[in-house]
Design an enzyme around this catalytic site. Sequence first.
Site, mmCIF file in Angstrom:
data_model
loop_
_atom_site.group_PDB
_atom_site.id
_atom_site.type_symbol
_atom_site.label_atom_id
_atom_site.label_comp_id
_atom_site.label_asym_id
_atom_site.label_seq_id
_atom_site.Cartn_x
_atom_site.Cartn_y
_atom_site.Cartn_z
ATOM 1 N N SER A 104 37.936 41.060 50.139
ATOM 2 C CA SER A 104 37.343 39.789 48.344
ATOM 3 C C SER A 104 37.330 41.028 47.060
ATOM 4 O O SER A 104 38.981 40.725 47.018
ATOM 5 C CB SER A 104 35.504 39.958 49.226
ATOM 6 O OG SER A 104 35.420 39.157 48.397
ATOM 7 N N ASP A 154 35.953 28.279 53.409
ATOM 8 C CA ASP A 154 35.520 29.760 52.315
ATOM 9 C C ASP A 154 34.681 28.844 51.170
ATOM 10 O O ASP A 154 35.489 28.405 50.612
ATOM 11 C CB ASP A 154 36.312 30.534 52.248
ATOM 12 C CG ASP A 154 36.309 32.580 51.294
ATOM 13 O OD1 ASP A 154 34.963 32.275 51.136
ATOM 14 O OD2 ASP A 154 37.003 32.993 51.763
ATOM 15 N N HIS A 185 33.873 32.838 54.499
ATOM 16 C CA HIS A 185 34.226 34.136 54.144
ATOM 17 C C HIS A 185 34.131 35.644 54.411
ATOM 18 O O HIS A 185 35.071 36.531 54.498
ATOM 19 C CB HIS A 185 32.839 34.231 52.416
ATOM 20 C CG HIS A 185 33.764 35.180 51.288
ATOM 21 N ND1 HIS A 185 34.997 35.080 50.822
ATOM 22 C CD2 HIS A 185 33.893 36.567 50.516
ATOM 23 C CE1 HIS A 185 35.710 35.966 49.837
ATOM 24 N NE2 HIS A 185 34.497 37.871 50.310
#
Length: 207
Positions: A104, A154, A185
């Site tokens: 991320s 996501d 995610h």
Amino acid sequence: MSNDPYIHRTLPGSAGTPMLFVFHGTGGDEQQLLSLGRELLPTATIVSPRGDVSELGAARFFRRTGEGVYDMDDLARATAKMAGFILEQVDAAKPSAVLGLGYSNGANILASVVFTQPKLFNGVVLMHPLIPFEPKVSGDLMECRILITAGRRDPICPPNLTNRLDAYLRAAGADATVEWHEGGHEVRPNEIEAAKRFLSLEPVKGA
């Protein structure tokens, strides 16, 4: 730009083995990916810095003004600082290869370093990166292998932006591949297995 070192943890590895840098997601810290790094490369040296930006108490590597809206000046600052940190660690350790893995926000800072220092890493794993801008690569990525992992649902990193990043990387000469799962995610087991295969096959630096 601050020259202060990052708060970080290092797990020493065996002599003559790679150095793996791991970069946490928003709200994580230098502990978040240490065990994953050791699982992926049991004999490597693992280096895990903590992001130096706080967003409502959550550690990040650079500032943003909204979801997917980056403070580009701060991203440039953070990228230069992180590249300097990595180079210092590599110069001191002289590893056989230099590898990176980020999740991320950690994947985003790792990708930004790769754009500005294409020859720094032998290979990187970008887990759920979000690059909402067109990268400007300083040179080419001919010597870099890149694995992107992503979720088809996501909500933070839309698949179309993942595909666009993949295309940018390939255009810059990278050996890029994408590992998908059907979720969002979160990191799923197939991503971990893909990363393990990818990193274990990484050639010796300079080979």
